[in-house]
Write a protein that holds these residues in place. Structure first.
Motif, PDB file in Angstrom:
ATOM      1  N   ALA A  27      -3.711 -36.301 -27.099  1.00 48.53           N
ATOM      2  CA  ALA A  27      -4.031 -35.100 -26.327  1.00 48.53           C
ATOM      3  C   ALA A  27      -5.527 -34.795 -26.330  1.00 48.53           C
ATOM      4  N   ASP A  44       8.564 -29.335 -22.728  1.00 52.38           N
ATOM      5  CA  ASP A  44       7.182 -28.834 -22.785  1.00 52.38           C
ATOM      6  C   ASP A  44       6.182 -29.920 -22.393  1.00 52.38           C
ATOM      7  N   ARG A  45       6.530 -31.164 -22.687  1.00 50.49           N
ATOM      8  CA  ARG A  45       5.591 -32.258 -22.383  1.00 50.49           C
ATOM      9  C   ARG A  45       5.678 -32.718 -20.938  1.00 50.49           C
ATOM     10  N   THR A  94       6.050 -23.799 -20.289  1.00 50.90           N
ATOM     11  CA  THR A  94       6.713 -23.963 -21.581  1.00 50.90           C
ATOM     12  C   THR A  94       8.197 -23.659 -21.474  1.00 50.90           C
ATOM     13  N   GLU A 103       0.941 -38.076 -13.791  1.00 44.76           N
ATOM     14  CA  GLU A 103      -0.118 -38.227 -14.789  1.00 44.76           C
ATOM     15  C   GLU A 103      -1.505 -38.108 -14.149  1.00 44.76           C
ATOM     16  N   CYS A 155       9.413 -41.172 -19.902  1.00 44.58           N
ATOM     17  CA  CYS A 155       8.785 -40.284 -20.879  1.00 44.58           C
ATOM     18  C   CYS A 155       9.528 -40.340 -22.216  1.00 44.58           C
ATOM     19  N   PHE A 186       7.381 -40.939 -25.454  1.00 46.56           N
ATOM     20  CA  PHE A 186       7.657 -40.051 -26.586  1.00 46.56           C
ATOM     21  C   PHE A 186       8.903 -40.497 -27.350  1.00 46.56           C
ATOM     22  N   LYS A 198      -0.747 -26.498 -24.899  1.00 45.92           N
ATOM     23  CA  LYS A 198       0.005 -27.709 -25.216  1.00 45.92           C
ATOM     24  C   LYS A 198      -0.464 -28.840 -24.305  1.00 45.92           C
ATOM     25  N   ASP A 199      -0.109 -30.054 -24.694  1.00 48.58           N
ATOM     26  CA  ASP A 199      -0.373 -31.200 -23.820  1.00 48.58           C
ATOM     27  C   ASP A 199       0.845 -31.412 -22.931  1.00 48.58           C
ATOM     28  N   PHE A 200       0.612 -31.867 -21.724  1.00 47.77           N
ATOM     29  CA  PHE A 200       1.733 -32.209 -20.846  1.00 47.77           C
ATOM     30  C   PHE A 200       1.282 -33.285 -19.864  1.00 47.77           C
ATOM     31  N   ARG A 239      -1.975 -33.138 -17.486  1.00 44.23           N
ATOM     32  CA  ARG A 239      -2.877 -32.043 -17.849  1.00 44.23           C
ATOM     33  C   ARG A 239      -4.350 -32.433 -17.707  1.00 44.23           C
TER      34      ARG A 239
END
Lengths: 91, 993
Positions: free
Chosen positions: A29, B675-676, B681, B698, B735, B740, B879-881, B884
């Motif tokens: 991140a 959330d990602r 959120t 992305e 994802c 993840f 947060k990261d997503f 982003r």
């Protein structure tokens, strides 16, 4: 072309979807814009053996990491992506 | 004329004389026998002229007896089944067959376009490029139509094909192409070894050249050996012999393409049967025993009717008992050509002369000549005189310089044999040159494939049998079969001595590629103009680009190019071989996937009910969705849609929204996962609540949107747009599995499992209370805006209720298991009758979303950011997503981006159209001042005028500004006002009430 899915066995190409180069890793991140730019846009155009992401959408919905020779279409390995499979209870 | 087959031998041949077949060619009646091809029947009836050539309209006859035929192309059948460019040499004769010659007017014998021959000097290689340079607009208007009329092949049927085509898969250990001696021996060896064998033969009879040339195998005549072999193969458990089936392509991983002409040999397919079947065959090993193709020698007048390949003449005489000529001359440069003399003599034909280009002719042949009373001339044929009635006189240049003339009405030509190297070369393989046969032979092959027999350059019968048998046995072993193959069939090899000869200089046109009218001088011209590379030569002269793909002509063309450029043939090389080996009908590739079966059709759970109501359906992807529900007396769609919108806004309506993608997200990390993948959120969403979410790619652009509800601590129910249901599922699996993998979460697609309806309008609760168990609290307190939970329906069925609104009205979405969808819609109608419930379609849905300023497909165009859509504030900074970082790029956050804004015409009576460009008022439209465009429009019954949404530069800062709409596509110009995109109830009180 045929791909041996580790879960479903040997299946025809039409069951799979190609994504592309499996080498780039999604940056952390806090890696910054340049790193993400490289991740999103920069790809090697390999004439030869390449590691690729394929999706078995017509079968078990697994993402696969496939090593393929782009010149001959010879596939030397098929591995499931790290997160394939059932719930990670107890992991 | 029918019934008289003047050129049919009294005895012999593989035809069934007990079955006489009537047929018509160019309107004239003839007869032939079962077992004939159209070509052999025409030969038996003495028909020599069968077509006119492509460019020069020269009279042409039958040159070959197989799928390499360049001349004898006909329109077969009539009406919707008319099939142009059918090779008479492979078309099986059937009762009532109708065929017509092509490319002639008014008739084959009196072809007006043969004047093209007088203009022949301009029709040289590259004449399109040289002649029709300017003016450019003349090309479409004059040149092309004129050329198309003058030069061409047959006419397509012009109407839909009435027949069905099938596609099928087959799997085997050993696939064999060809049923000549090598192919049958390979099948024997592989089959005896226990392999699953499929053998494909393009002919309707098995045996290959054995059917025409005979021979002795294992001490018995070839015909007897064939029938014994076929009996043995039939007794083997898993050997499948497929006749009328051509192996046309080789694909990756041992996959092969074959076309089976299931019913081409009948006037039309029997009921419930297909015309052709396209096979995809997966084979562990493949033996190519496709034989060889005899090649021509190029000389002046070599396209005169009556000039025929020597092997083809043997085929017509021996296999079909039909004599192409009465007095035959042979022109050969090799030993094999002499077999035609033996066959012709055996059939009682007269031999005029043998012209042999080799310096030495064997004693046996000399004694044959003296016994037969014909001369053997050492030299070459330099010209053939004749015309549409066939050859008359043959001019010979004798070695040493003298000339001779031979009277003959038929000339058999053999320039040697080219192994059929196409299949072995389809993976960009280049065949190699073999000097002793002066031909290209396979140099390796795609994985799992091997060539045997004549296809491998081994022309002797014994060698074919031996190579085929060994290849079949090895292929079976490689495929894991260990049975005993036994011993190979045995035969003697004939001698094959050849002196290469490609082109004989002389006066007059000498054709290399007869189907495309490419002459030797065209090749010489191409070389002079610098088109020396074979790939250039091919494209400049169109050599080998006709429907026969140069099967007979290519190597001669290369040889002539090699000679004029002073290179060897292997140095000159071959062009790249590409499938298909024979033309394959597009219909066969399509199979049953045509018309309404072109793709699958998905029906919503309320489809049958909606059809009963007379709904108009619209295709959205694979789905059929009700677009509107017309009522008696309504004059157009707009009136129906307007009524539906007003009914919802003032009472209650419902709409099937089951087409939305639906995904169950389970697991302890479900919230963290969402959330990602969403910009906002979800981990903090309370159980029993829904939330609108936006996903980016992305690269920072908006990907998809939809509501997601939390049904339990570890269970979310996510919806996608209809269009992105599949892609979002794939993206989320990527994802989860790749990006993840550490998250404990599972995804299940449940799009088809739930029937979902939106119920909207101020009377929604009144209607719902009729359906839902009275114990359920539907009040604003008991079920607030954005609530989501399971409820019981009257009668006990469990449903899910979501208090979400796309229309801007007080609304719920209700979902039940898909099997209850039909019952639910009927209950809704019945229970809603007292409230005047109105079903509404996708048009009314669209109108209400535009009135509310909700974005949809036209705005989620793949080029818009969250901020462009007015949803930038949803992007979490905590947060990261996905997307982003890239969404923060300078150009994606620039102040002058085109953003969503409302649009209405300044003249309330005028209509809007999407696609119109927005430019500043008073300026001349141009690319420099293009500030965006109208994305969505509708007639708003609520505002009683046309309204729209658009993407306009700095749109949100310019509310109230009058700009100009420029619509050059429709020739419309008008002014519009930029406004708040939420036209209706901007405070949102109605949906919360």
């Amino acid at each position: 072309m045929r791909i041996v899915c580790p879960f479903c066995g040997e299946r025809e190409l039409g069951e799979f979807t190609y994504l592309g180069d499996a080498k780039p890793q999604r940056p952390a991140a806090d890696a910054g814009e340049d790193a993400v730019y490289d991740y999103v846009y920069l790809r090697d155009n390999v004439a030869g053996v390449m590691s690729e992401h394929w999706y078995h959408g017509g079968g078990c919905r697994s993402w696969l990491k496939i090593t393929r020779n782009t010149l001959t279409h010879e596939i030397s390995s098929v591995e499931p992506a790290a997160g394939v499979g059932a719930a990670k209870v107890g992991v | 004329m029918a019934g008289v087959q003047a050129n049919r031998l009294a005895n012999g041949g593989l035809i069934d004389r007990s079955v006489s077949l009537n047929f018509r060619f160019d309107g004239k009646s003839f007869s032939g026998f079962q077992g004939d091809t159209l070509a052999s029947a025409l030969v038996a009836n003495g028909v020599k002229l069968v077509g006119r050539s492509f460019k020069y309209h020269r009279p042409r006859g039958i040159l070959t007896a197989g799928s390499e035929e360049p001349n004898a192309l006909v329109e077969l059948r009539n009406g919707a089944r008319r099939e142009p460019n059918t090779k008479a040499t492979t078309a099986e004769l059937y009762e009532g067959l109708e065929a017509a010659s092509q490319n002639r007017w008014p008739s084959l014998r009196h072809d007006f376009m043969s004047v093209n021959q007088l203009f022949a000097p301009i029709f040289v290689a590259g004449f399109y490029y040289k002649t029709f340079m300017w003016p450019a607009k003349f090309w479409e208007a004059i040149y092309e139509p004129a050329i198309r009329r003058a030069a061409g092949l047959g006419r397509a049927a012009g109407v839909a094909d009435p027949d069905h085509y099938d596609k099928a898969w087959a799997h085997c250990d050993v696939l064999i192409a060809g049923s000549g001696p090598a192919g049958l021996a390979a099948a024997l060896a592989a089959g005896r070894s226990g392999a699953r064998v499929i053998l494909c033969e393009e002919d309707f009879a098995l045996g290959g050249r054995l059917l025409s040339d005979g021979g002795t195998i294992d001490g018995m005549p070839a015909a007897e050996w064939i029938s014994r072999t076929l009996a043995e193969l039939a007794a083997l458990p898993d050997v499948r012999l497929m006749t009328r089936t051509t192996l046309f392509g080789v694909y990756d991983g041992g996959t092969y393409g074959a076309i089976e002409r299931v019913n081409d040999h009948l006037p039309s397919p029997p009921e419930h049967q297909v015309r052709q079947r396209l096979w995809r065959i997966v084979a562990k090993r493949c033996v190519v025993a496709a034989g060889a193709i005899e090649r021509p020698i190029v000389f002046a007048g070599n396209d005169t009717p009556g000039v025929m390949m020597a092997s083809a003449m043997r085929t017509y005489v021996a296999r079909y008992a039909a004599t192409p000529a009465k007095r035959v001359a042979l022109f050969t440069n090799n030993e094999d050509g002499w077999r035609t003399v033996e066959t012709a003599l055996g059939a009682g034909l007269q031999i005029a002369a043998v012209v042999d280009a080799r310096p030495d002719v064997s004693a046996a042949h000399r004694s044959l000549a003296s016994k037969g009373g014909f001369p053997v001339l050492n030299g070459s044929v330099s010209a053939v005189d004749g015309g549409k009635d066939g050859a008359r006189k043959i001019s010979v240049s004798l070695t040493g310089g003298a000339r001779a003339e031979v009277e003959a009405d038929g000339l058999a030509v053999s320039g040697g044999w080219n192994p059929a190297v196409a299949l072995t070369s389809y993976h960009r393989g280049r065949p190699k040159w073999q000097d002793d046969i002066a031909a290209f032979v396979p140099d390796g092959a795609p994985p799992g494939m091997v060539a045997a027999g004549a296809a491998n350059g081994a022309f002797g019968l014994g060698a074919c049998l031996g190579q085929g048998f060994a290849a079949g046995a090895q292929a079976a072993r490689d495929a894991g079969r260990s049975g005993k193959a036994g011993s190979a069939p045995v035969a003697e090899d004939g001698a094959f001595s050849l002196t290469p000869l490609w082109h004989v200089a002389g006066k007059g046109k000498a054709f290399v590629d007869q189907q495309h009218d490419v002459t030797a001088s065209d090749i010489e011209l191409a070389q002079r103009e610098g088109f020396e590379s074979v790939e250039h030569l091919k494209r400049y002269t169109t050599l080998g680009m006709a429907t026969d793909q140069g099967k007979g002509s290519n190597v001669a063309g290369l040889a002539i190019m090699a000679a004029v450029s002073g290179k060897s043939i292997p140095e000159t090389g071959t062009t790249i071989y590409r499938p298909p080996y024979v033309p394959v009908a597009i219909g066969a590739f399509a199979g049953h996937h045509r018309d309404k079966n072109f793709h699958a059709t998905r029906l919503t759970p309320s489809h049958h009910w909606a059809a009963e109501q007379g709904a108009i359906f619209v295709d959205t992807g694979l789905w059929k969705r009700a677009q509107w529900y017309p009522r008696a007396g309504e004059k157009d769609w707009l009136e129906s849609v307007t009524r539906e919108v007003k009914a919802v806004r003032s009472g209650v309506g419902f709409c099937d929204v089951s087409t939305l993608g639906k995904i169950d997200v389970h697991g302890p990390d479900a919230g963290a996962f969402l959330d990602r993948v969403y910009i906002n959120t979800f981990s903090n969403l309370a159980v029993g609540k829904a939330r609108y979410g936006l996903m980016l790619r992305e690269d920072g652009m908006v990907y998809d949107d939809g509501t997601t509800s939390r049904l339990a601590e570890d269970h979310y129910f996510l919806t996608t747009t209809t269009a992105k249901a599949g892609p979002v599922m794939q993206h989320l699996e990527f994802c989860r599995q790749v990006l993840f993998p550490e998250l404990d979460v599972q995804l299940t697609s449940v799009s088809d499992q739930w029937a979902q309806f939106s119920i909207a309008g101020p009377m929604t609760r009144d209607l719902l209370r009729e359906l839902v168990d009275p114990a359920e609290d539907l009040s604003n307190e008991g079920f607030p805006f954005m609530g989501a939970r399971e409820v019981a329906l009257r009668g006990g069925i469990k449903a899910r209720l979501f208090r979400i609104s796309f229309s801007g009205e007080m609304a719920f979405e209700i979902s039940v298991p898909a099997r209850h969808g039909d019952a639910l819609v009927r209950n809704l109608t019945q229970a809603g009758a007292p409230f005047g419930v109105t079903p509404y379609g996708t048009e009314a849905l669209g109108v209400m979303r535009i009135e509310k300023g909700h974005v949809a497909g036209p705005e989620l165009s793949g080029t818009t950011t969250a901020a462009d859509l007015g949803l930038g504030k949803m992007m979490s900074t905590k947060k990261d997503f996905i997307g982003r970082v890239m969404a923060g790029r300078e150009a994606l956050v620039a102040a002058d981006r085109q953003v969503v804004v409302g649009i209405k015409p300044t003249d309330k009576a005028s209509r809007l159209r999407s696609g119109a460009h927005i430019i500043p008022k008073g300026e001349t439209p141009g690319p420099g001042n293009d500030q965006g465009y109208v994305t969505s429009i509708c007639f708003s019954p609520t505002l009683d005028q046309w309204i729209g949404l658009g993407l306009v530069e700095r749109g949100r800062e310019r509310i109230g500004e009058i700009v100009h709409a420029h619509d050059p596509l429709r020739g419309e110009e008008y002014d519009v006002e930029l406004c708040n995109p939420v036209f209706y109830d901007p405070e949102g009180g109605r949906q919360r009430g």
